[in-house]
Design a protein around this motif. Structure first.
Motif, mmCIF file in Angstrom:
data_model
loop_
_atom_site.group_PDB
_atom_site.id
_atom_site.type_symbol
_atom_site.label_atom_id
_atom_site.label_comp_id
_atom_site.label_asym_id
_atom_site.label_seq_id
_atom_site.Cartn_x
_atom_site.Cartn_y
_atom_site.Cartn_z
ATOM 1 N N ALA A 167 3.126 5.509 6.589
ATOM 2 C CA ALA A 167 1.753 5.804 6.994
ATOM 3 C C ALA A 167 0.810 5.961 5.808
ATOM 4 C CB ALA A 167 1.729 7.078 7.839
ATOM 5 N N HIS A 168 1.359 6.066 4.587
ATOM 6 C CA HIS A 168 0.516 6.313 3.421
ATOM 7 C C HIS A 168 0.684 5.299 2.297
ATOM 8 C CE1 HIS A 168 0.431 10.184 5.517
ATOM 9 N NE2 HIS A 168 -0.747 10.335 4.962
ATOM 10 N N SER A 169 1.596 4.353 2.432
ATOM 11 C CA SER A 169 1.776 3.353 1.381
ATOM 12 C C SER A 169 0.528 2.488 1.212
ATOM 13 C CB SER A 169 3.001 2.477 1.676
ATOM 14 O OG SER A 169 2.842 1.768 2.896
ATOM 15 N N PHE A 170 -0.346 2.461 2.222
ATOM 16 C CA PHE A 170 -1.586 1.681 2.107
ATOM 17 C C PHE A 170 -2.443 2.164 0.945
ATOM 18 C CE2 PHE A 170 -3.325 5.361 4.216
ATOM 19 C CZ PHE A 170 -4.661 5.402 3.831
ATOM 20 N N LEU A 171 -2.256 3.401 0.514
ATOM 21 C CA LEU A 171 -3.049 3.941 -0.588
ATOM 22 C C LEU A 171 -2.810 3.168 -1.887
ATOM 23 C CD1 LEU A 171 -2.580 7.749 0.090
ATOM 24 C CD2 LEU A 171 -4.715 6.457 0.337
ATOM 25 N N ALA A 172 -1.663 2.499 -2.006
ATOM 26 C CA ALA A 172 -1.396 1.695 -3.198
ATOM 27 C C ALA A 172 -2.418 0.580 -3.335
ATOM 28 C CB ALA A 172 0.019 1.116 -3.135
ATOM 29 N N GLY A 173 -2.952 0.109 -2.218
ATOM 30 C CA GLY A 173 -3.981 -0.922 -2.253
ATOM 31 C C GLY A 173 -5.353 -0.407 -2.640
ATOM 32 N N HIS A 174 -5.467 0.913 -2.794
ATOM 33 C CA HIS A 174 -6.726 1.528 -3.220
ATOM 34 C C HIS A 174 -6.614 2.129 -4.616
ATOM 35 C CE1 HIS A 174 -8.774 1.258 0.739
ATOM 36 N NE2 HIS A 174 -7.541 1.301 1.199
ATOM 37 N N GLY A 175 -5.596 1.695 -5.360
ATOM 38 C CA GLY A 175 -5.473 2.113 -6.751
ATOM 39 C C GLY A 175 -4.662 3.371 -6.993
ATOM 40 N N TYR A 176 -3.960 3.858 -5.964
ATOM 41 C CA TYR A 176 -3.140 5.054 -6.134
ATOM 42 C C TYR A 176 -1.665 4.680 -6.218
ATOM 43 C CZ TYR A 176 -7.342 7.528 -4.670
ATOM 44 O OH TYR A 176 -8.626 7.996 -4.584
ATOM 45 N N ARG A 177 -0.919 5.473 -6.971
ATOM 46 C CA ARG A 177 0.528 5.406 -6.876
ATOM 47 C C ARG A 177 0.956 6.366 -5.773
ATOM 48 N NH1 ARG A 177 5.210 6.972 -11.434
ATOM 49 N NH2 ARG A 177 6.962 6.121 -10.223
ATOM 50 N N VAL A 178 1.829 5.924 -4.896
ATOM 51 C CA VAL A 178 2.300 6.743 -3.775
ATOM 52 C C VAL A 178 3.795 6.958 -3.952
ATOM 53 C CG1 VAL A 178 2.499 6.934 -1.273
ATOM 54 C CG2 VAL A 178 0.540 5.741 -2.285
ATOM 55 N N ALA B 252 0.819 1.365 -8.738
ATOM 56 C CA ALA B 252 0.934 1.721 -10.152
ATOM 57 C C ALA B 252 -0.321 2.388 -10.679
ATOM 58 C CB ALA B 252 1.233 0.464 -10.972
ATOM 59 N N GLY B 253 -1.086 3.027 -9.815
ATOM 60 C CA GLY B 253 -2.310 3.673 -10.261
ATOM 61 C C GLY B 253 -2.040 4.898 -11.104
ATOM 62 N N GLU B 254 -3.041 5.307 -11.871
ATOM 63 C CA GLU B 254 -2.905 6.503 -12.704
ATOM 64 C C GLU B 254 -2.921 7.783 -11.869
ATOM 65 O OE1 GLU B 254 -5.807 6.469 -15.789
ATOM 66 O OE2 GLU B 254 -5.043 4.627 -16.709
ATOM 67 N N GLU B 255 -3.501 7.702 -10.672
ATOM 68 C CA GLU B 255 -3.542 8.849 -9.771
ATOM 69 C C GLU B 255 -2.369 8.740 -8.794
ATOM 70 O OE1 GLU B 255 -6.363 11.187 -9.434
ATOM 71 O OE2 GLU B 255 -7.019 10.418 -11.365
ATOM 72 N N THR B 256 -1.591 9.809 -8.684
ATOM 73 C CA THR B 256 -0.410 9.790 -7.827
ATOM 74 C C THR B 256 -0.597 10.687 -6.618
ATOM 75 O OG1 THR B 256 1.087 9.340 -9.681
ATOM 76 C CG2 THR B 256 2.060 10.277 -7.695
ATOM 77 N N VAL B 257 -0.320 10.133 -5.429
ATOM 78 C CA VAL B 257 -0.241 10.919 -4.204
ATOM 79 C C VAL B 257 1.239 11.146 -3.924
ATOM 80 C CG1 VAL B 257 -0.821 11.045 -1.758
ATOM 81 C CG2 VAL B 257 -2.374 9.887 -3.352
ATOM 82 N N PHE B 258 1.650 12.392 -3.980
ATOM 83 C CA PHE B 258 3.059 12.787 -3.878
ATOM 84 C C PHE B 258 3.277 13.369 -2.485
ATOM 85 C CE2 PHE B 258 6.496 15.613 -6.095
ATOM 86 C CZ PHE B 258 7.494 14.739 -5.691
ATOM 87 N N LEU B 259 4.125 12.710 -1.686
ATOM 88 C CA LEU B 259 4.282 13.044 -0.278
ATOM 89 C C LEU B 259 5.471 13.969 -0.025
ATOM 90 C CD1 LEU B 259 3.867 9.431 1.212
ATOM 91 C CD2 LEU B 259 2.059 11.114 0.780
ATOM 92 N N LEU B 260 5.256 14.988 0.782
ATOM 93 C CA LEU B 260 6.319 15.867 1.255
ATOM 94 C C LEU B 260 6.325 15.802 2.779
ATOM 95 C CD1 LEU B 260 5.729 18.999 -1.033
ATOM 96 C CD2 LEU B 260 7.316 17.097 -1.402
ATOM 97 N N ASN B 261 7.364 15.182 3.326
ATOM 98 C CA ASN B 261 7.389 14.937 4.764
ATOM 99 C C ASN B 261 7.891 16.137 5.556
ATOM 100 O OD1 ASN B 261 10.035 13.562 3.512
ATOM 101 N ND2 ASN B 261 10.553 14.442 5.498
#
Length: 297
Positions: free
Chosen positions: A49-60, A27-36
């Motif tokens: 492979a990228h959901s771990f970013l949620a633990g660093h304050g990003y919304r994925v 639920a972070g204010e910064e969003t990483v938007f993935l295109l596979n």
């Protein structure tokens, strides 16, 4: 490090009368938007492979592109175009209220990300181009170089099967399998999320847009080349590539040379999947880049 975990939200978006399914983590204010990658490949392998970013304050956020995964699978060849997928990406971004995003495209998702960045520059904070290219004729020349490493007799065999369309022949498939283990994923045991995506691959969009396999481009994208337009992408860009990648370091360098603000990392022990092949090094590079541009205006 990759992980298999349920999304915090599963959202259905209507795009031109079709249902597209998106997945959101954190639920972070910064969003990483993935295109596979793909086309026609479910997003499991990239989101896990990228959901771990949620633990660093990003919304994925990831989504199954039309034609794959949990999204609708219409039987209409006219839908399989990069221009339509660009508009689908924008529809998902708007429907989820993502605002300006860190757009991450892997493989085919990188081609889509480049076209999206050119069409909607105001939607991006940064652009992350992973194991991808901006010039498919150049990429095809690189692919032929990789195929040549199999030896002249094997190359002759490949060309003969391609001439008569017998892509499913066992000897043809054996050569492609060898190339896949050299240049797609060099791990002895491929990760479960990658296998899950591959086992649910819809080959209709893939065949229409790319071709029958990773080493033959004969679809409607075969002449796609955005190198002349890359100078228009003004946001910071991270390019990553594996040393043994099917979409080679030469393709990555070609992009870097034409982008105003680009940095390039080559993962020495990886092919097309550094986030699985060298996860600790990959995660560190990605987090450093995102951290540097966190809160970008």
């Amino acid at each position: 490090m990759w992980q298999i975990k349920p999304a915090d939200e599963r959202i259905e978006v209507e795009v031109d009368g079709h249902r597209v399914v998106a997945y959101s983590y954190g639920a972070g204010e910064e969003t990483v938007f993935l295109l596979n990658g793909g086309p026609g490949l479910p997003c499991d392998y990239l989101r896990d492979a990228h959901s771990f970013l949620a633990g660093h304050g990003y919304r994925v956020v990831a989504f199954d592109q039309l034609g794959c995964g949990a999204s609708d699978r219409p039987d209409d060849p006219a839908l399989w175009s990069i221009a339509r997928y660009v508009e689908e990406t924008e529809a998902v971004r708007r429907a989820l209220g993502l605002g300006r995003v860190h757009l991450l495209g892997h493989s085919w998702g990188g081609w889509l990300a480049i076209d999206y960045a050119l069409a909607y520059p105001g939607a991006l904070k940064t652009l992350i181009l992973e194991d991808t290219a901006a010039d498919l004729p150049h990429l095809m020349a690189e692919m032929h170089r990789l195929r040549a490493s199999l030896g002249p007799e094997t190359v002759e065999m490949l060309l003969a099967h391609e001439a008569d369309g017998s892509y499913g022949h066992p000897e043809y498939q054996a050569a492609i399998t060898l190339l896949n283990y050299r240049h797609v994923c060099r791990l002895q045991d491929w990760p479960a999320p990658l296998l899950a995506s591959l086992e649910d691959w819809n080959m209709a969009p893939y065949m229409a847009m790319q071709g029958p396999n990773e080493f033959l481009y004969i679809g409607n994208l075969k002449d796609w080349n955005r190198v002349p337009d890359l100078h228009r992408i003004e946001v910071p860009v991270l390019i990553t590539v594996g040393r043994h990648d099917e979409i080679t370091p030469a393709c990555a360098l070609r992009m870097k040379q034409h982008l105003p603000q680009a940095e390039l990392t080559v993962f020495q022990n990886s092919s097309h999947m550094p986030f699985y092949e060298e996860p600790a090094d990959y995660d560190a590079v990605l987090l450093a880049f995102l951290g540097k541009h966190r809160g970008a205006a």
